[in-house]
Design a protein around this motif. Structure first.
Motif, short mmCIF file in Angstrom:
data_model
loop_
_atom_site.label_atom_id
_atom_site.label_comp_id
_atom_site.label_asym_id
_atom_site.label_seq_id
_atom_site.Cartn_x
_atom_site.Cartn_y
_atom_site.Cartn_z
N GLU A 183 -21.18 6.77 -19.41
CA GLU A 183 -21.53 7.39 -20.69
C GLU A 183 -21.53 8.92 -20.59
O GLU A 183 -21.07 9.62 -21.50
CB GLU A 183 -22.90 6.89 -21.15
CG GLU A 183 -22.96 5.40 -21.45
CD GLU A 183 -22.02 5.02 -22.59
OE1 GLU A 183 -22.24 5.47 -23.72
OE2 GLU A 183 -21.05 4.27 -22.32
N ILE A 184 -22.03 9.43 -19.48
CA ILE A 184 -22.05 10.88 -19.27
C ILE A 184 -20.65 11.44 -19.23
O ILE A 184 -20.33 12.45 -19.88
CB ILE A 184 -22.82 11.22 -17.97
CG1 ILE A 184 -24.32 10.98 -18.17
CG2 ILE A 184 -22.55 12.66 -17.53
CD1 ILE A 184 -25.10 10.93 -16.86
N LEU A 185 -19.77 10.80 -18.49
CA LEU A 185 -18.40 11.30 -18.36
C LEU A 185 -17.63 11.19 -19.66
O LEU A 185 -16.79 12.04 -19.98
CB LEU A 185 -17.69 10.56 -17.23
CG LEU A 185 -18.25 10.87 -15.84
CD1 LEU A 185 -17.67 9.92 -14.79
CD2 LEU A 185 -17.97 12.31 -15.45
N HIS A 186 -17.92 10.17 -20.45
CA HIS A 186 -17.30 10.07 -21.77
C HIS A 186 -17.78 11.22 -22.66
O HIS A 186 -16.99 11.86 -23.37
CB HIS A 186 -17.62 8.72 -22.41
CG HIS A 186 -17.03 8.54 -23.77
ND1 HIS A 186 -17.79 8.67 -24.93
CD2 HIS A 186 -15.77 8.28 -24.18
CE1 HIS A 186 -17.01 8.47 -25.98
NE2 HIS A 186 -15.78 8.23 -25.56
N ALA A 187 -19.09 11.49 -22.64
CA ALA A 187 -19.63 12.58 -23.45
C ALA A 187 -19.08 13.94 -23.01
O ALA A 187 -18.87 14.83 -23.85
CB ALA A 187 -21.16 12.58 -23.35
N ALA A 188 -18.82 14.08 -21.70
CA ALA A 188 -18.28 15.34 -21.18
C ALA A 188 -16.76 15.42 -21.28
O ALA A 188 -16.17 16.44 -20.90
CB ALA A 188 -18.69 15.51 -19.72
N ILE A 199 -15.00 21.01 -10.71
CA ILE A 199 -15.75 21.13 -11.97
C ILE A 199 -16.53 22.44 -11.93
O ILE A 199 -17.58 22.55 -11.26
CB ILE A 199 -16.68 19.92 -12.17
CG1 ILE A 199 -15.87 18.63 -12.20
CG2 ILE A 199 -17.50 20.07 -13.46
CD1 ILE A 199 -16.71 17.37 -12.16
N VAL A 200 -16.02 23.43 -12.63
CA VAL A 200 -16.63 24.77 -12.63
C VAL A 200 -16.59 25.32 -14.06
O VAL A 200 -15.98 24.74 -14.96
CB VAL A 200 -15.89 25.73 -11.67
CG1 VAL A 200 -16.03 25.25 -10.22
CG2 VAL A 200 -14.41 25.84 -12.04
N ARG A 209 -24.74 19.58 -19.63
CA ARG A 209 -25.27 19.23 -20.95
C ARG A 209 -25.16 17.73 -21.21
O ARG A 209 -26.09 17.11 -21.76
CB ARG A 209 -24.54 20.01 -22.03
CG ARG A 209 -25.12 19.81 -23.43
CD ARG A 209 -24.67 20.88 -24.39
NE ARG A 209 -23.22 20.91 -24.57
CZ ARG A 209 -22.44 21.89 -24.14
NH1 ARG A 209 -22.96 22.93 -23.49
NH2 ARG A 209 -21.14 21.85 -24.33
N ALA A 210 -24.05 17.12 -20.81
CA ALA A 210 -23.86 15.69 -21.02
C ALA A 210 -24.88 14.87 -20.24
O ALA A 210 -25.40 13.86 -20.74
CB ALA A 210 -22.44 15.27 -20.62
N ILE A 211 -25.20 15.28 -19.00
CA ILE A 211 -26.21 14.58 -18.21
C ILE A 211 -27.56 14.65 -18.90
O ILE A 211 -28.22 13.63 -19.12
CB ILE A 211 -26.29 15.18 -16.80
CG1 ILE A 211 -25.02 14.89 -16.00
CG2 ILE A 211 -27.51 14.63 -16.05
CD1 ILE A 211 -24.94 15.63 -14.67
N CYS A 271 -10.02 10.37 -24.83
CA CYS A 271 -11.12 11.34 -24.71
C CYS A 271 -11.21 11.95 -23.32
O CYS A 271 -11.63 13.11 -23.18
CB CYS A 271 -12.45 10.67 -25.03
SG CYS A 271 -12.68 10.20 -26.77
N GLN A 272 -10.82 11.21 -22.27
CA GLN A 272 -11.19 11.62 -20.92
C GLN A 272 -10.03 11.94 -19.98
O GLN A 272 -10.23 12.66 -19.00
CB GLN A 272 -12.06 10.53 -20.27
CG GLN A 272 -13.40 10.33 -20.96
CD GLN A 272 -14.17 9.17 -20.37
OE1 GLN A 272 -14.32 8.13 -21.00
NE2 GLN A 272 -14.65 9.34 -19.16
N THR A 273 -8.86 11.36 -20.20
CA THR A 273 -7.78 11.53 -19.22
C THR A 273 -6.48 12.00 -19.86
O THR A 273 -5.40 11.73 -19.33
CB THR A 273 -7.54 10.23 -18.44
OG1 THR A 273 -7.14 9.20 -19.36
CG2 THR A 273 -8.79 9.79 -17.70
#
Length: 288
Positions: A183-188, A199-200, A209-211, A271-273
């Motif tokens: 869920e966190i990675l989807h939100a991010a 990741i910077v 923020r997503a976490i 959304c993610q890739t």
């Protein structure tokens, strides 16, 4: 698997139910669940519950200075009973009962574990830090000291490890498991395979923020719910985890899955890739 939000809610629920109660008896239905021998379980009898707290995904029941620490593992749960049977439970794999805690008013807790793989653990200790899993926990993601800078240091230290695994590792960050890491990675809007040290800057801001927001919102939704309501609440608010083949609630693309030997992850390619499905031989045929 109960994760930080569910364990936090369990602690709050049990705090209200156990406040002022004394433990009468603790029955072990699955002897393998108990991981300690000193103090003995019998030492809890007659002692009053002073509070219930949480360390990552560990539940901590403070009993007059002794601590009953529970790790519910993948398939464990706690069921409140207004009245428990007076006879000791018989060991039985069919019932799923691991431990029964009987209180002085006849109510109590049944601690159960489904399935054949038994990983649920109970510790009776004088200090929660005596539990190896607690002593090695990483920072709690909801505390004030879990800053963007702390997360950045963690990611750089983990190097090229995939961010999905970094989020799940309890010695790195406490309390996040398979579901909330998805869920966190989807939100991010971030691939689960993204190398941690890459990741910077803006991506670090997004992930931090997503976490905080994903886990914090889950805790807020769960607060005040009884144990019997928590599993349903969690499932009904997941965007991708456990939703393989359904539509992403953000973009409408199909939610995809990558399977491993004993677990899986879910994600949205759009959304993610960048729209590219992640390689997974077991699901590639389904996704074509």
């Amino acid at each position: 698997m109960p994760e930080l939000p569910e364990v936090e809610a369990l602690a709050l629920d049990l705090q209200g139910r156990l406040d002022g109660r004394a433990i009468d008896t603790v029955y072990l239905a699955a002897f393998s669940a108990l991981k300690t021998y000193d103090p003995p379980v019998s030492a809890l009898s007659g002692l009053f519950v002073d509070g219930v707290g949480r360390h990552g995904k560990f539940l901590d029941i403070d009993v007059s200075g002794l601590h009953v620490v529970l790790h519910l593992a993948r398939a464990g749960w706690i069921r409140w009973k207004d009245e428990v049977p007076t006879l000791p439970p018989r060991p039985s794999s069919k019932s799923g009962l691991a431990v029964r805690i009987v209180l002085d008013d006849g109510s109590g807790l049944d601690i159960t574990e489904a399935g054949t793989k038994k990983s649920l653990a109970m510790y009776v200790v004088r200090d929660p830090q005596e539990v190896p899993g607690i002593a090695s926990l990483g920072p709690d993601p909801l505390t004030d000291d879990f800053t963007r800078e702390v997360l950045g240091e963690i990611l750089q230290r983990e190097g090229r490890k995939q961010v999905k695994g970094v989020l799940r590792h309890q010695g790195t960050i406490a309390g996040i498991g398979n579901a909330y890491s998805d869920e966190i990675l989807h939100a991010a809007k971030m691939s689960p395979y993204r190398p941690a040290s890459a990741i910077v800057d803006d991506e670090l801001d997004l992930l931090h923020r997503a976490i905080r927001e994903t886990v914090g919102a889950a805790v807020d939704r769960s607060r005040g719910l009884a144990a019997s309501e928590l599993k349903g609440e969690k499932k009904s608010n997941l965007a991708v985890h456990g939703r393989t083949g359904l539509a992403c609630p953000v973009c409408g693309d199909v939610v995809r899955e990558v399977s491993f030997a004993d677990s899986s992850l879910q994600y949205c390619a759009t959304c993610q890739t960048g729209g590219k499905p992640l390689a997974d031989r077991r699901t590639s045929k389904f996704l074509k």
